[in-house]
Design an enzyme around this catalytic site. Structure first.
Site, PDB file in Angstrom:
ATOM      1  N   GLU A  78      20.983  47.016  34.082  1.00  0.00           N
ATOM      2  CA  GLU A  78      20.627  45.602  34.025  1.00  0.00           C
ATOM      3  C   GLU A  78      20.617  45.089  32.588  1.00  0.00           C
ATOM      4  O   GLU A  78      20.125  45.743  31.678  1.00  0.00           O
ATOM      5  CB  GLU A  78      19.249  45.380  34.653  1.00  0.00           C
ATOM      6  CG  GLU A  78      19.173  45.733  36.135  1.00  0.00           C
ATOM      7  CD  GLU A  78      19.975  44.780  37.022  1.00  0.00           C
ATOM      8  OE1 GLU A  78      20.358  43.696  36.539  1.00  0.00           O
ATOM      9  OE2 GLU A  78      20.214  45.135  38.193  1.00  0.00           O
ATOM     10  N   CYS A 141      11.302  45.380  40.881  1.00  0.00           N
ATOM     11  CA  CYS A 141      12.252  45.914  39.894  1.00  0.00           C
ATOM     12  C   CYS A 141      12.290  45.035  38.648  1.00  0.00           C
ATOM     13  O   CYS A 141      12.146  45.523  37.521  1.00  0.00           O
ATOM     14  CB  CYS A 141      13.644  46.041  40.505  1.00  0.00           C
ATOM     15  SG  CYS A 141      13.784  47.336  41.760  1.00  0.00           S
ATOM     16  N   HIS A 165      19.845  49.777  38.462  1.00  0.00           N
ATOM     17  CA  HIS A 165      19.805  49.719  39.924  1.00  0.00           C
ATOM     18  C   HIS A 165      20.845  50.673  40.515  1.00  0.00           C
ATOM     19  O   HIS A 165      21.938  50.828  39.957  1.00  0.00           O
ATOM     20  CB  HIS A 165      20.089  48.296  40.420  1.00  0.00           C
ATOM     21  CG  HIS A 165      18.857  47.483  40.614  1.00  0.00           C
ATOM     22  ND1 HIS A 165      18.607  46.313  39.921  1.00  0.00           N
ATOM     23  CD2 HIS A 165      17.784  47.666  41.439  1.00  0.00           C
ATOM     24  CE1 HIS A 165      17.441  45.816  40.310  1.00  0.00           C
ATOM     25  NE2 HIS A 165      16.928  46.620  41.228  1.00  0.00           N
TER      26      HIS A 165
END
Length: 213
Positions: A78, A141, A165
């Protein structure tokens, strides 16, 4: 060097979380760095409390949190976390914050301090589907990614941190037609390569990993 790597317990009706299972399979040493594995609850705030306890206990140089993103085709480091909790479902203790800030005194967003493009390159060269993601969602998350980067910004500036992820594993999609999945072995190998890239790259590589929209 020490790397603290976290994985969530199962949530949302699933009996397994590939993030946690892949973390468990990691070797105890990667590129001469000690790997510290930590299970965290899929619970707002408590997840961050547990992470900070382990920051204080282990004093890691790198902190990488791993989460499940059902529907994704590959492993996706991310780029950014945003200062919002907007839970579509309840967490594992039935909390469901909607339109609340993660930290009132935090920035609107924090960018990862991990070399995410180098991580993607390592995985792709090993034949593991991977790409940079520009949204960590608005559930636990993102909460954890934002909270970790907030703590790094405010209190632990020497730590590199971020979030990755991972897709479902095949056993999770038996009754989910057309849903992508990846073997736990490939997920764990991808995470191992990601840690290797994080340990070996002080700065990220410059390569196009953006999106048109």
């Amino acid at each position: 060097m020490k790397v603290l790597i976290t994985g969530f317990d199962p949530f949302g009706g699933e009996s397994i979380n590939p993030a946690l299972e892949a973390v468990k399979k990691l070797p105890n040493t990667i590129s001469n760095a000690e790997i510290i594995k930590l299970e965290i609850p899929t619970v707002f705030k408590k997840s961050l409390d547990k992470i900070e306890e382990n920051i204080l206990a282990h004093k890691p140089d790198i902190l990488i949190s791993i989460g499940q993103a059902g529907g994704r085709f590959g492993i996706t480091p991310e780029r950014v976390a945003i200062n919002i909790d907007d839970a579509r479902i309840q967490d594992n203790e039935k909390n469901q914050p909607i339109d609340l800030k993660v930290f009132e005194d935090g920035e609107n967003a924090y960018f990862t301090t991990l070399p995410i493009k180098a991580m993607v390159k390592e995985m792709q060269e090993a034949g593991i589907p991977s790409s940079v993601s520009n949204s960590a969602g608005t559930f636990v998350c993102n909460h954890v990614m934002y909270g970790v980067l907030y703590m790094i910004n405010k209190k632990y500036p020497n730590i590199k941190g971020g979030f990755i992820h991972v897709p479902y594993i095949p056993s999770q999609v038996v009754n989910k037609p057309n849903m992508p999945s990846m073997s736990i072995e490939d997920i764990s190998k991808g995470l191992e390569l990601s840690v290797k890239a994080a340990v070996e790259n002080n700065t990220d590589i410059k390569t196009a990993q953006g999106e048109i929209c």
